[in-house]
Enzyme design. Structure first.
Site, short mmCIF file in Angstrom:
data_model
loop_
_atom_site.label_atom_id
_atom_site.label_comp_id
_atom_site.label_asym_id
_atom_site.label_seq_id
_atom_site.Cartn_x
_atom_site.Cartn_y
_atom_site.Cartn_z
N HIS A 19 0.85 -1.19 0.00
CA HIS A 19 0.00 0.00 0.00
C HIS A 19 0.88 1.24 0.00
CE1 HIS A 19 -0.11 1.53 4.40
NE2 HIS A 19 0.98 0.81 4.24
N CYS A 28 2.92 11.84 -0.29
CA CYS A 28 2.56 10.48 -0.67
C CYS A 28 3.74 9.57 -0.33
CB CYS A 28 2.24 10.41 -2.16
SG CYS A 28 1.69 8.80 -2.73
N HIS A 32 5.02 0.41 -0.47
CA HIS A 32 5.72 -0.51 0.42
C HIS A 32 4.72 -1.54 0.94
CE1 HIS A 32 3.96 2.45 3.17
NE2 HIS A 32 4.02 1.52 4.11
N HIS A 71 -1.39 -10.94 -0.09
CA HIS A 71 -0.55 -10.79 -1.28
C HIS A 71 -1.21 -9.94 -2.35
CE1 HIS A 71 1.40 -14.16 0.75
NE2 HIS A 71 2.50 -13.61 0.26
N GLU A 149 0.62 -3.26 11.90
CA GLU A 149 1.35 -3.25 10.62
C GLU A 149 2.82 -3.53 10.80
OE1 GLU A 149 0.39 0.56 8.85
OE2 GLU A 149 2.07 1.50 9.85
#
Length: 162
Positions: A19, A28, A32, A71, A149
């Site tokens: 993302h 922005c 990654h 994925h 994350e």
């Protein structure tokens, strides 16, 4: 009388995805990825089986939802800073001078404004609730989704179960 809470966080409640995030109106991130870990909690009173909710259906539903993200590249459909063009074969995402083109089957378009851990947690909650709807949810009072994350970096979304 107190509430009870169950929590599911297993070695298979994970997904790997790419993302990028737009932020501060003009920034922005680089594209990654993360190896996301997800946990789901349900709070409520005990049912006639002395359960808040049966672990089995909760684990199964969460695993199915996460499998749709694994994925893949995650792109937000509701980001006013991104221009998305989609056809049967590809998805193009444009931001300022950046332009990415991806195979359509590798992309999940999400109806969120940004692919932050916070928004992913809220989206996962919105997916999990109806997946549990065929089971007895009368005793539930809240649902909580946690998206990690990276180690020590997570977002938690919680809402009442109505």
């Amino acid at each position: 009388m107190g509430n009870y809470r169950i929590r599911v966080e297993k070695d298979y409640t994970v997904f790997s995805a790419a993302h990028f995030i737009t932020y501060d109106g003009h920034e922005c991130e680089a594209l990654h990825g993360h190896n996301y870990r997800v946990a789901a909690s349900l709070t409520g009173q005990l049912d006639e089986n002395a359960y808040v909710f049966n672990f089995g259906p909760l684990k199964h539903a969460l695993r199915d939802i996460l499998g749709r993200l694994d994925h893949k590249l995650l792109l937000p459909q509701n980001n006013p800073l991104l221009v998305l063009e989609t056809d049967a074969e590809s998805v193009c995402a444009a931001y300022a001078h950046k332009r990415y083109v991806f195979p359509r089957e590798d992309v999940v378009l999400l109806p969120i404004p940004n692919t932050t851990a916070e928004m992913l947690a809220a989206w996962l909650c919105a997916q999990l609730r109806p997946a549990l709807g065929e089971f007895d949810t009368r005793h539930l009072t809240s649902i909580e989704i946690e998206v990690e994350e990276s180690f020590g970096q997570r977002a938690i979304y919680c809402e009442e179960w109505k």
